[in-house]
Design a protein around this motif. Structure first.
Motif, mmCIF file in Angstrom:
data_model
loop_
_atom_site.group_PDB
_atom_site.id
_atom_site.type_symbol
_atom_site.label_atom_id
_atom_site.label_comp_id
_atom_site.label_asym_id
_atom_site.label_seq_id
_atom_site.Cartn_x
_atom_site.Cartn_y
_atom_site.Cartn_z
ATOM 1 N N TRP A 30 0.823 -1.207 0.000
ATOM 2 C CA TRP A 30 0.000 0.000 0.000
ATOM 3 C C TRP A 30 0.852 1.249 0.000
ATOM 4 N N GLY A 31 0.367 2.259 -0.707
ATOM 5 C CA GLY A 31 0.929 3.584 -0.584
ATOM 6 C C GLY A 31 0.267 4.318 0.568
ATOM 7 N N PRO A 32 0.826 5.442 1.004
ATOM 8 C CA PRO A 32 0.213 6.219 2.082
ATOM 9 C C PRO A 32 -1.209 6.647 1.716
ATOM 10 N N GLY A 33 -2.088 6.606 2.690
ATOM 11 C CA GLY A 33 -3.454 7.045 2.457
ATOM 12 C C GLY A 33 -4.405 5.964 1.999
ATOM 13 N N SER A 65 11.342 1.416 8.513
ATOM 14 C CA SER A 65 10.962 1.717 9.892
ATOM 15 C C SER A 65 9.834 2.749 9.853
ATOM 16 N N PRO A 66 8.934 2.739 10.835
ATOM 17 C CA PRO A 66 7.790 3.655 10.797
ATOM 18 C C PRO A 66 8.157 5.135 10.729
ATOM 19 N N ASP A 67 9.362 5.518 11.192
ATOM 20 C CA ASP A 67 9.763 6.921 11.097
ATOM 21 C C ASP A 67 10.518 7.233 9.803
ATOM 22 N N GLY A 68 10.679 6.240 8.926
ATOM 23 C CA GLY A 68 11.328 6.462 7.641
ATOM 24 C C GLY A 68 12.831 6.604 7.688
ATOM 25 N N ARG A 127 5.032 -15.382 3.336
ATOM 26 C CA ARG A 127 4.499 -14.170 2.715
ATOM 27 C C ARG A 127 3.926 -13.249 3.799
ATOM 28 N N LEU A 128 4.658 -13.175 4.890
ATOM 29 C CA LEU A 128 4.254 -12.382 6.050
ATOM 30 C C LEU A 128 4.145 -10.907 5.685
ATOM 31 N N GLN A 129 3.150 -10.199 6.261
ATOM 32 C CA GLN A 129 3.002 -8.764 6.073
ATOM 33 C C GLN A 129 2.436 -8.134 7.336
ATOM 34 N N LEU A 130 2.808 -6.876 7.577
ATOM 35 C CA LEU A 130 2.239 -6.074 8.642
ATOM 36 C C LEU A 130 1.731 -4.762 8.066
ATOM 37 N N PRO A 131 0.636 -4.204 8.568
ATOM 38 C CA PRO A 131 0.114 -2.957 8.023
ATOM 39 C C PRO A 131 1.030 -1.793 8.319
ATOM 40 N N PRO A 132 1.150 -0.827 7.394
ATOM 41 C CA PRO A 132 1.959 0.367 7.664
ATOM 42 C C PRO A 132 1.263 1.292 8.634
ATOM 43 N N PRO A 133 1.993 2.257 9.215
ATOM 44 C CA PRO A 133 1.362 3.194 10.133
ATOM 45 C C PRO A 133 0.413 4.137 9.411
ATOM 46 N N PHE A 160 6.265 1.457 -0.053
ATOM 47 C CA PHE A 160 6.371 2.899 0.152
ATOM 48 C C PHE A 160 6.857 3.204 1.560
ATOM 49 N N ASN A 161 7.694 4.232 1.660
ATOM 50 C CA ASN A 161 7.973 4.812 2.959
ATOM 51 C C ASN A 161 6.648 5.312 3.540
ATOM 52 N N PRO A 162 6.454 5.254 4.850
ATOM 53 C CA PRO A 162 5.157 5.651 5.421
ATOM 54 C C PRO A 162 4.688 7.042 5.014
#
Length: 301
Positions: free
Chosen positions: A120-123, A209-212, A293-299, A164-166
């Protein structure tokens, strides 16, 4: 020349960067909902379902349950309302979007090529993915409704593993060319490409990382993968974990304090977690199947 074992038809992913070169890390907000891991459980040839679980290894739930029979690489959107994943249709891997619980799936690509490793991209309105042709693999973005496909690369080599970066300001991805496999970053449109790594090892991008401020990657030496972090500039390469389990595809949990990753246990790929410093390692799945195929949602930004 280096081997490129990490490049598999059902598992290609690219990273994306937001405030990639800013002097100080940006901030993101996080959902108050419990962190969920999304992964594929491969039960047999031609059979794979998407599952979710709490980060602590509880509350496992099959969210596709054979419909479709081959579902891979599912990832929850930043707002936690939608799910993008791959499924085999008409002989190819295509992109699908559904509600977070797997209901109301909608196919958004129809091509003769395989689509690979969506992120996913941001938003939550845009998806980045790789498309594999006969000659190479290139990066694209597409709107969640299946419209406005935009090509990010058009080269005679493979570009894989996008995310994408967060904050949406850049993309990190893996490039395979001339027997070399390294990590690059670019702006969101695929321009201004810069190498992050250039070593004899096989390096595969995994997550931001969540802070980019850091990229999480797998570095493979002598056939074994370990997790590292590195700055987008290519500086500050740091080992996160060296367990000898052949680790692959790690992802930061929202907040950046923990990492979920895949590693082999008794010959099968299973899911593990640890702190971002590589401590307190715990195995979260123990099955007779391959959980990958592990994934975690972005912030949420």
């Amino acid at each position: 020349m280096r081997a490129t074992r990490r490049f598999r038809a059902a598992a290609v992913s690219v990273l994306s960067v937001g405030v990639l070169w800013s002097a100080s890390p940006a901030t993101a907000t996080y959902s108050t909902e419990p962190v969920k891991i999304t992964f594929s459980r491969i039960r047999a040839q031609e059979k794979s379902d998407l599952w979710t679980a709490r980060f602590n290894g509880r509350e496992f739930r099959n969210i596709t349950d054979g419909h479709p029979p081959r579902a891979y690489a599912g990832k929850l959107s930043p707002d936690r309302l939608s799910l993008v994943y791959l499924a085999k249709k008409d002989g190819n891997l295509e992109l699908f979007v559904a509600r977070a619980d797997g209901s109301r799936p909608k196919r958004i690509t129809r091509t003769p090529q395989d689509e690979l490793w969506p992120n996913w991209g941001p938003g939550s309105g845009r998806i980045i993915f790789a498309r594999q042709s006969i000659t190479d693999t290139d990066l694209f973005t597409i709107r969640v409704d299946g419209k406005k496909i935009h090509r990010l690369s058009d080269n005679n080599h493979d570009e894989l593993y996008p995310v994408f970066n967060p904050f949406g300001g850049a993309v990190a991805f893996t490039v395979i060319r001339g027997g070399e496999q390294d990590i690059f970053v670019s702006d969101p449109d695929g321009r201004d490409r810069r190498p992050v790594t250039a070593t004899p090892a096989v390096e595969t991008s995994c997550d931001w990382s969540p802070d980019g401020s850091k990229i999480l990657l797998v570095k493979e030496v002598d056939g074994k993968g370990d997790l590292y972090t590195i700055s987008p500039s290519g500086a500050n390469l740091k080992a996160v974990s060296k367990t000898g389990r052949d680790e692959s595809y790690g992802y930061f949990a929202p907040g950046g304090r923990q990492i979920a990753y895949e590693a082999k246990d008794g010959g099968r790929v299973q899911i593990f977690t640890m702190t971002a410093a590589g401590r307190n390692k715990k195995q979260r799945t123990r099955t007779d199947f391959a959980d990958n195929r592990l994934q975690l949602p972005p912030p949420v930004v």
